[in-house]
Design an enzyme around this catalytic site. Sequence first.
Site, mmCIF file in Angstrom:
data_model
loop_
_atom_site.group_PDB
_atom_site.id
_atom_site.type_symbol
_atom_site.label_atom_id
_atom_site.label_comp_id
_atom_site.label_asym_id
_atom_site.label_seq_id
_atom_site.Cartn_x
_atom_site.Cartn_y
_atom_site.Cartn_z
ATOM 1 N NE ARG A 163 6.556 -6.454 8.216
ATOM 2 C CZ ARG A 163 7.238 -6.565 7.394
ATOM 3 N NH1 ARG A 163 8.345 -7.375 7.493
ATOM 4 N NH2 ARG A 163 6.937 -5.759 6.321
ATOM 5 C CG PHE A 181 -0.925 3.698 5.348
ATOM 6 C CD1 PHE A 181 -1.306 4.334 4.254
ATOM 7 C CD2 PHE A 181 -0.670 4.514 6.698
ATOM 8 C CE1 PHE A 181 -1.457 5.745 4.421
ATOM 9 C CE2 PHE A 181 -1.085 5.516 6.461
ATOM 10 C CZ PHE A 181 -1.764 6.313 5.496
ATOM 11 C CG ASP A 220 -3.550 -0.789 1.519
ATOM 12 O OD1 ASP A 220 -2.321 -0.797 2.156
ATOM 13 O OD2 ASP A 220 -3.596 -0.435 0.504
ATOM 14 C CG ASN A 245 -8.064 8.054 2.104
ATOM 15 O OD1 ASN A 245 -7.683 8.628 3.022
ATOM 16 N ND2 ASN A 245 -7.823 8.600 0.480
ATOM 17 C CG ASP A 300 4.652 0.669 7.459
ATOM 18 O OD1 ASP A 300 5.562 1.334 6.998
ATOM 19 O OD2 ASP A 300 4.722 -0.629 6.964
ATOM 20 C CB CYS A 331 9.771 4.368 4.075
ATOM 21 S SG CYS A 331 8.418 4.722 3.131
#
Length: 227
Positions: free
Chosen positions: A43, A59, A81, A109, A131, A171
């Site tokens: 960040r 996201f 989001d 979406n 992300d 991730c």
Amino acid sequence: FALAEAPEPGEPLTAIVENGIKYNVDVENGQKTGFFLDQKYNRQAISKIAKGKHVLDCFTHTGAFALNAAACGAAAVTAVDISAEAVQMTDANASKNGLDKVVKGLKANVFDLLSELVNNKSQEYDFIILDPPAFTKSGSTVKNAIRGYKEINLKAMKLLPRGGYLATCSCSHFMKEELFVQMLHDAAADANVQLRQIEARQQSPDHPILWNVPETYYLKFYIFQVV
């Protein structure tokens, strides 16, 4: 990261401060622990290039990337989001930091929104942050995950002007670094763009990578400029 104040007993909302930004975190109902501490320094990295940019944070969860961009001078930030609760929390966190005139939450979406922006030939954004949650949690679904990662990255690359920036990550430890990098190469080729790598990053050091435990290396994070 620091607790801003001790929560009342039984109160799921906890006030924290990270990178100088205040958040309310829902430790009971939020995703995982309610906040992703492993992205702290990533960040900071995006905030260094956010000044004056029109940012699309995809996201967004609790708005952490969006707020870091706004706090460092982004002109405008759209924080997207699919969860209405996440968008509400993002808007509340923006207000908490006096950034509500810059950061606007949007319930949508991400896949559909990016498609709509591409189809409309939008020129609204010059910095896009991707992300996403882990698209794969097992080795058997990696191929589907690659398609998902490629779709959002390809569309983001198509939307960005020359000189624009893309921050993108995965991730999932099942999405190995070599697979993620190859996906980015393929997306750039299909988007007919060239990428200049600004930074290649990982998770914060308080989520250590143990070389004899491959699962501990899970977060791949890249910042590019479209050239």
